[in-house]
Scaffold this motif. Structure first.
Motif, PDB file in Angstrom:
ATOM      1  N   GLU A 114      42.957  60.803  68.981  1.00 20.75           N
ATOM      2  CA  GLU A 114      43.461  62.077  69.487  1.00 20.75           C
ATOM      3  C   GLU A 114      44.985  62.027  69.471  1.00 20.75           C
ATOM      4  O   GLU A 114      45.582  61.091  69.990  1.00 20.75           O
ATOM      5  N   TYR A 115      45.596  63.045  68.878  1.00 21.50           N
ATOM      6  CA  TYR A 115      47.035  63.018  68.664  1.00 21.50           C
ATOM      7  C   TYR A 115      47.773  64.008  69.555  1.00 21.50           C
ATOM      8  O   TYR A 115      47.304  65.119  69.790  1.00 21.50           O
ATOM      9  N   VAL A 116      48.951  63.549  70.018  1.00 13.22           N
ATOM     10  CA  VAL A 116      49.903  64.426  70.692  1.00 13.22           C
ATOM     11  C   VAL A 116      51.237  64.276  69.967  1.00 13.22           C
ATOM     12  O   VAL A 116      51.392  63.425  69.089  1.00 13.22           O
ATOM     13  N   GLY A 117      52.206  65.096  70.329  1.00 15.18           N
ATOM     14  CA  GLY A 117      53.451  65.125  69.580  1.00 15.18           C
ATOM     15  C   GLY A 117      54.352  63.929  69.770  1.00 15.18           C
ATOM     16  O   GLY A 117      55.016  63.486  68.846  1.00 15.18           O
ATOM     17  N   SER A 118      54.417  63.368  70.990  1.00 16.37           N
ATOM     18  CA  SER A 118      55.387  62.316  71.276  1.00 16.37           C
ATOM     19  C   SER A 118      54.822  61.330  72.284  1.00 16.37           C
ATOM     20  O   SER A 118      53.871  61.635  73.016  1.00 16.37           O
ATOM     21  N   PRO A 119      55.410  60.116  72.355  1.00 12.46           N
ATOM     22  CA  PRO A 119      54.977  59.150  73.376  1.00 12.46           C
ATOM     23  C   PRO A 119      55.123  59.697  74.795  1.00 12.46           C
ATOM     24  O   PRO A 119      54.309  59.394  75.667  1.00 12.46           O
ATOM     25  N   GLY A 120      56.177  60.499  75.023  1.00 10.19           N
ATOM     26  CA  GLY A 120      56.366  61.065  76.351  1.00 10.19           C
ATOM     27  C   GLY A 120      55.220  61.957  76.782  1.00 10.19           C
ATOM     28  O   GLY A 120      54.880  62.023  77.968  1.00 10.19           O
ATOM     29  N   GLU A 121      54.602  62.659  75.832  1.00 14.60           N
ATOM     30  CA  GLU A 121      53.433  63.485  76.144  1.00 14.60           C
ATOM     31  C   GLU A 121      52.202  62.624  76.380  1.00 14.60           C
ATOM     32  O   GLU A 121      51.315  62.990  77.156  1.00 14.60           O
ATOM     33  N   ALA A 122      52.135  61.486  75.691  1.00 13.35           N
ATOM     34  CA  ALA A 122      50.930  60.654  75.757  1.00 13.35           C
ATOM     35  C   ALA A 122      50.752  59.987  77.116  1.00 13.35           C
ATOM     36  O   ALA A 122      49.626  59.843  77.601  1.00 13.35           O
ATOM     37  N   VAL A 123      51.860  59.576  77.748  1.00 12.33           N
ATOM     38  CA  VAL A 123      51.747  58.790  78.988  1.00 12.33           C
ATOM     39  C   VAL A 123      50.989  59.529  80.084  1.00 12.33           C
ATOM     40  O   VAL A 123      50.002  59.006  80.622  1.00 12.33           O
ATOM     41  N   PRO A 124      51.381  60.748  80.488  1.00  9.31           N
ATOM     42  CA  PRO A 124      50.642  61.411  81.570  1.00  9.31           C
ATOM     43  C   PRO A 124      49.206  61.740  81.193  1.00  9.31           C
ATOM     44  O   PRO A 124      48.316  61.684  82.050  1.00  9.31           O
ATOM     45  N   LEU A 125      48.966  62.067  79.929  1.00  9.33           N
ATOM     46  CA  LEU A 125      47.592  62.361  79.503  1.00  9.33           C
ATOM     47  C   LEU A 125      46.721  61.114  79.584  1.00  9.33           C
ATOM     48  O   LEU A 125      45.564  61.170  80.019  1.00  9.33           O
ATOM     49  N   PHE A 126      47.274  59.988  79.184  1.00 11.23           N
ATOM     50  CA  PHE A 126      46.538  58.729  79.271  1.00 11.23           C
ATOM     51  C   PHE A 126      46.222  58.385  80.722  1.00 11.23           C
ATOM     52  O   PHE A 126      45.081  58.036  81.066  1.00 11.23           O
ATOM     53  N   LEU A 127      47.213  58.515  81.595  1.00  6.75           N
ATOM     54  CA  LEU A 127      46.990  58.192  83.000  1.00  6.75           C
ATOM     55  C   LEU A 127      46.020  59.168  83.657  1.00  6.75           C
ATOM     56  O   LEU A 127      45.341  58.824  84.625  1.00  6.75           O
ATOM     57  N   ALA A 128      45.940  60.370  83.121  1.00  7.65           N
ATOM     58  CA  ALA A 128      45.005  61.362  83.659  1.00  7.65           C
ATOM     59  C   ALA A 128      43.583  61.167  83.143  1.00  7.65           C
ATOM     60  O   ALA A 128      42.683  61.923  83.521  1.00  7.65           O
ATOM     61  N   GLY A 129      43.382  60.173  82.273  1.00 12.64           N
ATOM     62  CA  GLY A 129      42.037  59.892  81.794  1.00 12.64           C
ATOM     63  C   GLY A 129      41.656  60.564  80.502  1.00 12.64           C
ATOM     64  O   GLY A 129      40.476  60.613  80.143  1.00 12.64           O
ATOM     65  N   ARG A 130      42.656  61.049  79.745  1.00 11.07           N
ATOM     66  CA  ARG A 130      42.371  61.753  78.497  1.00 11.07           C
ATOM     67  C   ARG A 130      41.692  60.836  77.462  1.00 11.07           C
ATOM     68  O   ARG A 130      40.922  61.293  76.623  1.00 11.07           O
ATOM     69  N   SER A 131      41.987  59.544  77.497  1.00 15.70           N
ATOM     70  CA  SER A 131      41.434  58.624  76.510  1.00 15.70           C
ATOM     71  C   SER A 131      41.208  57.257  77.141  1.00 15.70           C
ATOM     72  O   SER A 131      41.711  56.958  78.226  1.00 15.70           O
ATOM     73  N   ASP A 132      40.447  56.418  76.433  1.00 17.85           N
ATOM     74  CA  ASP A 132      40.212  55.050  76.897  1.00 17.85           C
ATOM     75  C   ASP A 132      41.438  54.175  76.669  1.00 17.85           C
ATOM     76  O   ASP A 132      41.736  53.265  77.435  1.00 17.85           O
ATOM     77  N   VAL A 133      42.139  54.458  75.583  1.00 19.34           N
ATOM     78  CA  VAL A 133      43.221  53.603  75.095  1.00 19.34           C
ATOM     79  C   VAL A 133      44.360  54.494  74.622  1.00 19.34           C
ATOM     80  O   VAL A 133      44.127  55.615  74.161  1.00 19.34           O
ATOM     81  N   ALA A 134      45.592  54.002  74.730  1.00 21.22           N
ATOM     82  CA  ALA A 134      46.747  54.703  74.178  1.00 21.22           C
ATOM     83  C   ALA A 134      47.578  53.723  73.365  1.00 21.22           C
ATOM     84  O   ALA A 134      47.753  52.564  73.754  1.00 21.22           O
ATOM     85  N   VAL A 135      48.080  54.178  72.233  1.00 18.12           N
ATOM     86  CA  VAL A 135      48.995  53.383  71.413  1.00 18.12           C
ATOM     87  C   VAL A 135      50.395  53.923  71.680  1.00 18.12           C
ATOM     88  O   VAL A 135      50.702  55.068  71.342  1.00 18.12           O
ATOM     89  N   LEU A 136      51.246  53.105  72.304  1.00 19.02           N
ATOM     90  CA  LEU A 136      52.531  53.584  72.816  1.00 19.02           C
ATOM     91  C   LEU A 136      53.693  52.711  72.359  1.00 19.02           C
ATOM     92  O   LEU A 136      53.573  51.482  72.300  1.00 19.02           O
ATOM     93  N   HIS A 137      54.845  53.372  72.048  1.00 23.60           N
ATOM     94  CA  HIS A 137      56.100  52.673  71.815  1.00 23.60           C
ATOM     95  C   HIS A 137      56.654  52.207  73.168  1.00 23.60           C
ATOM     96  O   HIS A 137      56.319  52.742  74.214  1.00 23.60           O
ATOM     97  N   GLU A 138      57.590  51.256  73.098  1.00 22.69           N
ATOM     98  CA  GLU A 138      58.457  51.013  74.244  1.00 22.69           C
ATOM     99  C   GLU A 138      59.582  52.048  74.240  1.00 22.69           C
ATOM    100  O   GLU A 138      60.076  52.415  73.172  1.00 22.69           O
ATOM    101  N   PRO A 139      59.983  52.564  75.418  1.00 26.01           N
ATOM    102  CA  PRO A 139      59.573  52.153  76.752  1.00 26.01           C
ATOM    103  C   PRO A 139      58.391  52.937  77.327  1.00 26.01           C
ATOM    104  O   PRO A 139      58.100  52.818  78.519  1.00 26.01           O
ATOM    105  N   ALA A 140      57.701  53.746  76.496  1.00 20.88           N
ATOM    106  CA  ALA A 140      56.574  54.507  77.029  1.00 20.88           C
ATOM    107  C   ALA A 140      55.468  53.579  77.527  1.00 20.88           C
ATOM    108  O   ALA A 140      54.808  53.869  78.529  1.00 20.88           O
ATOM    109  N   ALA A 141      55.260  52.440  76.835  1.00 21.79           N
ATOM    110  CA  ALA A 141      54.220  51.508  77.270  1.00 21.79           C
ATOM    111  C   ALA A 141      54.528  50.961  78.663  1.00 21.79           C
ATOM    112  O   ALA A 141      53.658  50.909  79.544  1.00 21.79           O
TER     113      ALA A 141
END
Length: 332
Positions: A168-195
């Motif tokens: 599942e794709y989003v536009g940027s790592p900054g968008e991915a972090v809150p969605l991941f923490l909200a349970g959007r996916s099992d796993v997230a692939v993140l750059h630093e410092p988003a990880a």
């Protein structure tokens, strides 16, 4: 706690930006001799190195008035490249190659970071790529280098990225972090410092997050080159490189000194960089061990860079503009 947004220009930005240059009314004949040189950094952890380099007495003496400034959008970057204002700037190696191959005159001066991409999960039982089978994966920047790297890692482990996992794709790592923490996916692939941001926010919110896989380690294990992906460095305009080589030499030396200083003073480096990067010092300090800072002149890193580009081009040659850049791309 702040989150990073787009860290580097994407291939789409490069192509769109170069096509738009006539409309912008910009040419690279403009000069900036009367202005202090600006080192343009990315809004991410590796720029802590550039903040320290620019602040050093040695570089200030060699290049009086040199200053650090973040570029904040790809529109700003492509306009700066087109006008000649961006004479020294941090970017991904693959984006610089794409610009270079399309005639923008953006050779690499160095590589400063060798691995910034991680697989994050809420389940610590995930220990291998094989454990990702059947999982939902949150990623950003579809069809760009981080996405292609992850797909390569899946393929090397015998998984089909289009069938064995659910991307599942989003536009940027900054968008991915809150969605991941909200349970959007099992796993997230993140750059630093988003990880690191995901780890710290997870702790604050009582939602444990784990750094389960290091893409650089997986890449190195497969390629035999060690855990080193030449991902981010400084690009330089050919005008600056050719007309004032003493400046680029001084910048190179200051970057190497800054890398050593940061290794010995990570907390001080984070405090120094925080105002310039717009990131909390705690995020920078926790992120620094995970960006593999090592300043290598681009000419010396050519074998690593070409191997990296060849791997990306297995999935999409267009990511670097359709071909390996020639020798002029490798400065330093």
């Amino acid at each position: 706690m702040a989150s990073p947004q787009h860290l580097v220009p994407t291939r789409r930005d490069v192509v769109r930006g170069l096509a738009a240059l006539p409309a912008l009314g910009l040419t690279r004949t403009r000069t900036f001799a009367a202005e202090p040189l600006t080192l343009w950094g990315i809004p991410a952890t590796p720029s802590a190195l550039f903040v320290r380099a620019v602040a050093s007495e040695r570089l200030q003496q060699a290049v009086p008035g040199i200053r650090f400034q973040l570029w904040k959008s790809t529109d700003q970057m492509r306009a700066g490249i087109a006008s000649g204002q961006f004479r020294l700037f941090a970017t991904s190696t693959y984006a610089a190659a794409n610009f270079f191959n399309r005639g923008a005159g953006t050779p690499m001066l160095n590589v400063v970071t060798w691995g910034v991409l991680y697989v994050m999960a809420r389940d610590p039982a995930i220990r291998s790529v094989a454990d990702l089978a059947g999982r939902s994966i949150l990623l950003s920047n579809k069809n760009e280098a981080p996405d292609l790297l992850f797909r390569l890692v899946l393929r090397w482990a015998g998984l089909d990225p289009d069938r064995d996992v659910r991307c599942e794709y989003v536009g940027s790592p900054g968008e991915a972090v809150p969605l991941f923490l909200a349970g959007r996916s099992d796993v997230a692939v993140l750059h630093e410092p988003a990880a690191t941001t995901a780890l710290l926010r997870g702790q604050q919110e009582g939602k444990p997050v784990y750094r389960v896989l290091d893409i650089a380690e997986l890449y190195g294990r497969h390629t035999g080159r060690g855990p080193r992906i030449p991902q981010v460095g400084l690009a330089v305009s050919t005008e600056l490189l050719n007309s004032q080589p003493e400046i680029t030499a001084a910048v190179q030396a200051a970057c190497a000194e800054a890398s050593s200083w940061i290794a010995a003073h990570p907390r001080e480096a984070a405090e120094l960089a925080a105002p310039a990067l717009g990131l909390p010092a705690e995020v920078i300090a926790a992120s620094l061990p995970h960006v593999r800072l090592d300043v290598v002149p681009a000419r010396q890193a050519r074998d690593d860079i070409e191997a990296y580009f060849k791997n990306l081009m297995e999935l999409d040659p267009g990511v670097v503009g359709g071909r390996l850049p020639d020798a002029a791309f490798y400065a330093g």
